[in-house]
Motif scaffolding. Sequence first.
Motif, PDB file in Angstrom:
ATOM      1  N   VAL A 183     -26.441 -46.152  23.230  1.00  0.00           N
ATOM      2  CA  VAL A 183     -25.761 -44.969  22.717  1.00  0.00           C
ATOM      3  C   VAL A 183     -25.896 -43.879  23.772  1.00  0.00           C
ATOM      4  CG1 VAL A 183     -25.657 -43.244  20.868  1.00  0.00           C
ATOM      5  CG2 VAL A 183     -26.340 -45.598  20.347  1.00  0.00           C
ATOM      6  N   THR A 184     -24.763 -43.364  24.246  1.00  0.00           N
ATOM      7  CA  THR A 184     -24.796 -42.293  25.237  1.00  0.00           C
ATOM      8  C   THR A 184     -23.961 -41.115  24.734  1.00  0.00           C
ATOM      9  OG1 THR A 184     -22.963 -43.301  26.458  1.00  0.00           O
ATOM     10  CG2 THR A 184     -25.184 -43.841  27.208  1.00  0.00           C
ATOM     11  N   GLU A 223     -24.157 -36.614  24.050  1.00  0.00           N
ATOM     12  CA  GLU A 223     -25.109 -35.568  23.677  1.00  0.00           C
ATOM     13  C   GLU A 223     -25.793 -35.997  22.391  1.00  0.00           C
ATOM     14  OE1 GLU A 223     -23.873 -31.495  23.865  1.00  0.00           O
ATOM     15  OE2 GLU A 223     -22.389 -31.977  25.397  1.00  0.00           O
ATOM     16  N   ILE A 224     -26.930 -36.647  22.527  1.00  0.00           N
ATOM     17  CA  ILE A 224     -27.622 -37.261  21.394  1.00  0.00           C
ATOM     18  C   ILE A 224     -28.547 -36.230  20.739  1.00  0.00           C
ATOM     19  CG2 ILE A 224     -29.105 -39.160  20.655  1.00  0.00           C
ATOM     20  CD1 ILE A 224     -28.168 -40.670  23.210  1.00  0.00           C
ATOM     21  N   ALA A 236     -30.894 -38.115  15.672  1.00  0.00           N
ATOM     22  CA  ALA A 236     -29.933 -39.217  15.808  1.00  0.00           C
ATOM     23  C   ALA A 236     -30.443 -40.459  15.081  1.00  0.00           C
ATOM     24  CB  ALA A 236     -29.685 -39.525  17.277  1.00  0.00           C
ATOM     25  N   LEU A 257     -32.572 -43.475  16.411  1.00  0.00           N
ATOM     26  CA  LEU A 257     -32.056 -43.954  17.693  1.00  0.00           C
ATOM     27  C   LEU A 257     -32.884 -43.402  18.848  1.00  0.00           C
ATOM     28  CD1 LEU A 257     -28.222 -43.457  17.152  1.00  0.00           C
ATOM     29  CD2 LEU A 257     -29.476 -45.620  17.154  1.00  0.00           C
ATOM     30  N   ARG A 273     -33.131 -41.786  22.428  1.00  0.00           N
ATOM     31  CA  ARG A 273     -32.246 -40.732  22.926  1.00  0.00           C
ATOM     32  C   ARG A 273     -32.069 -40.739  24.446  1.00  0.00           C
ATOM     33  NH1 ARG A 273     -34.318 -35.572  21.679  1.00  0.00           N
ATOM     34  NH2 ARG A 273     -32.208 -34.809  22.007  1.00  0.00           N
ATOM     35  N   GLY A 287     -30.278 -42.892  26.365  1.00  0.00           N
ATOM     36  CA  GLY A 287     -29.035 -43.447  26.882  1.00  0.00           C
ATOM     37  C   GLY A 287     -29.141 -44.861  27.426  1.00  0.00           C
ATOM     38  N   CYS A 336     -24.314 -44.455  14.658  1.00  0.00           N
ATOM     39  CA  CYS A 336     -24.939 -43.154  14.896  1.00  0.00           C
ATOM     40  C   CYS A 336     -24.428 -42.177  13.840  1.00  0.00           C
ATOM     41  CB  CYS A 336     -24.662 -42.641  16.309  1.00  0.00           C
ATOM     42  SG  CYS A 336     -22.933 -42.221  16.625  1.00  0.00           S
ATOM     43  N   ALA A 342     -20.163 -39.848  20.651  1.00  0.00           N
ATOM     44  CA  ALA A 342     -21.043 -40.867  21.242  1.00  0.00           C
ATOM     45  C   ALA A 342     -20.210 -41.979  21.868  1.00  0.00           C
ATOM     46  CB  ALA A 342     -21.953 -41.462  20.178  1.00  0.00           C
TER      47      ALA A 342
END
Length: 139
Positions: A60-61, A63-64, A68, A91, A93, A95, A122, A127
């Motif tokens: 997951v990339t 702005e987390i 999240a 998640l 964070r 990336g 997410c 994302a």
Amino acid sequence: FRWNFDEDADGWAAFMGIDAYRAEEGSLCFKTTNTDPAITRSTKGLRAARYGKLHIRMQVTGEIPEQAAAQLFWTIGAGKTIESQSRSFALERDGAVHDYILELAAHPRWRGTITSLRFDPCNFSGAEIRIEEISFNRQ
């Protein structure tokens, strides 16, 4: 039950809040367009008693946010998708690609015949999601 997206989306479909949905280089890839994105898959005769853990390998990339999280929902028989039949998890964070293991056997509502899954990768918009594998481990 194992989905690795080598050839296509392996029966997983964009449900809501998903854009640019595609299978690419052995991964299921998409962007989220709202705070409740979801993909779904029919599982027909998945017997909950046989599969106690779910493994999700994904990245997951974007702005987390600090809070999240992802969430897996399941449907039993002809029932509906409801909050009490779900499992949330935080998640990472950074990336990077991570392995998430969901212990489902201990969940009081993980039982019977699971007919479908809904996966919310997410809880935020914007994302970039890359899922390399979703697989169940036998009990």
